[in-house]
Scaffold this active site. Structure first.
Site, short mmCIF file in Angstrom:
data_model
loop_
_atom_site.label_atom_id
_atom_site.label_comp_id
_atom_site.label_asym_id
_atom_site.label_seq_id
_atom_site.Cartn_x
_atom_site.Cartn_y
_atom_site.Cartn_z
CD GLU A 1 -7.05 -0.67 0.87
OE1 GLU A 1 -7.43 0.02 1.44
OE2 GLU A 1 -6.74 -2.08 1.76
CG HIS B 1 -8.39 3.57 1.47
ND1 HIS B 1 -8.73 3.51 2.94
CD2 HIS B 1 -9.84 4.22 0.21
CE1 HIS B 1 -9.86 3.67 3.11
NE2 HIS B 1 -10.82 4.06 1.49
CD GLU C 1 -7.50 -6.40 3.33
OE1 GLU C 1 -6.63 -5.44 3.79
OE2 GLU C 1 -6.94 -6.19 1.91
CG ASN D 1 -1.26 1.19 1.25
OD1 ASN D 1 -1.61 2.37 0.98
ND2 ASN D 1 -2.69 0.57 1.35
N GLY E 1 1.72 -1.71 4.19
CA GLY E 1 2.16 -0.75 3.84
C GLY E 1 2.77 0.59 4.47
NE ARG F 1 -9.38 8.44 4.71
CZ ARG F 1 -10.31 7.73 5.63
NH1 ARG F 1 -9.60 6.57 5.47
NH2 ARG F 1 -11.19 7.68 6.24
NE ARG G 1 -8.53 11.40 5.64
CZ ARG G 1 -9.42 10.49 7.12
NH1 ARG G 1 -8.28 9.79 7.71
NH2 ARG G 1 -10.11 10.98 7.00
CG HIS H 1 -5.70 -1.45 9.37
ND1 HIS H 1 -5.84 -0.78 8.59
CD2 HIS H 1 -5.51 -0.99 11.02
CE1 HIS H 1 -6.13 0.86 10.01
NE2 HIS H 1 -5.83 -0.06 10.81
CB THR I 1 -9.63 1.55 7.16
OG1 THR I 1 -10.04 2.46 6.08
CG2 THR I 1 -10.81 1.22 7.78
CG HIS J 1 1.30 5.40 5.27
ND1 HIS J 1 0.21 6.04 5.77
CD2 HIS J 1 0.36 4.38 5.07
CE1 HIS J 1 -0.51 5.44 7.17
NE2 HIS J 1 -0.54 4.01 6.33
#
Length: 241
Positions: free
Chosen positions: A70, A43, A151, A7, A213, A45, A49, A191, A101, A10
């Protein structure tokens, strides 16, 4: 053999902190692939963000492996998925106030709704995953949505401070993996996994992918992205299938 999917959210988070142009998540995705990642996760969003629409589009165009998108189960995201055509979409819950999340998607009572949402995505040959907690009822509900993958959210396990609590969460995940496999689902984990806590899954069969990630990007600050990805990919290659 389970594989690593990286991922790069970041990287985009750091860029957006200054609203600038670097670091570039597209470059990070390329470097992760070169270092052994089997796929890239972004992801997108609703509040944008970190990952932006242009990141998704550029990574799709340059991705040499698999792109996992995602997203929330909204019409906007469905339209983007059908345009970008990732190899997989993973439906996740979103709260505007959360830092990341916080838990799994609730599928119970939403089976028909989610199946209808995924229908045009499946029609395009895109596989679907649901990000859920290791709850037997959620796993059973996931089957009814038509998703091929789940997942399992490993955040509760990763965040547990005490050994006993951590073991309880670990056993929930291991049982969830076995149940999902029995009912015909393929299983990914993600996660909060890092270079230490992932080792508890070394001998757990039935895991297809590890989605990681933050731990990789944190390690990359010290050793570089290439080394960080290679280290994690190397760990996972020793795991059982």
């Amino acid at each position: 053999m389970p594989v690593l999917v990286v991922n790069v959210d970041h990287v985009a988070t750091l860029r957006q902190a200054r609203m600038g142009i670097e670091p570039e998540p597209v470059t990070a995705a390329y470097m992760a692939e070169m270092a052994g990642a089997t796929g890239i996760i972004v992801h997108l969003r609703e509040d944008r963000r970190h990952i932006q629409d242009r990141d998704v589009e550029l990574i799709r165009k340059t991705c040499n492996t698999r792109l996992h998108l995602e997203m929330a189960a909204t019409k906007e995201m469905q339209s983007i998925a059908l345009s970008v055509m990732p190899e997989m979409v993973c439906l996740v819950p979103e709260k505007r106030q959360e830092l990341t999340t916080e838990g799994g998607l609730n599928c119970i009572g939403r089976e028909k709704e989610l199946k209808k949402f995924l229908a045009p995505i499946h029609d395009k040959g895109i596989r679907a995953s649901l990000f859920i907690d290791a709850d037997p009822k959620q796993i059973e509900a996931a089957v009814a949505t038509g998703a091929e993958f789940i997942e399992i959210h490993t955040g509760h396990y990763a965040d547990a401070k005490e050994y006993g609590a951590r073991q309880v969460e670990l056993q929930k995940i291991i049982k969830g993996v076995a149940l999902a496999k029995d009912v015909g689902l393929k299983v990914n984990l993600g996660h909060g996994l890092n270079y230490r806590n992932i080792l508890n899954f070394k001998d757990v069969p039935g895991i297809s992918e590890y989605s990681i990630g933050h731990a990789i990007m944190a390690r990359a600050i010290y050793v570089g992205l290439d080394r960080a990805v290679r280290d994690m990919a190397g760990l996972i290659r020793t795991f059982a299938d």
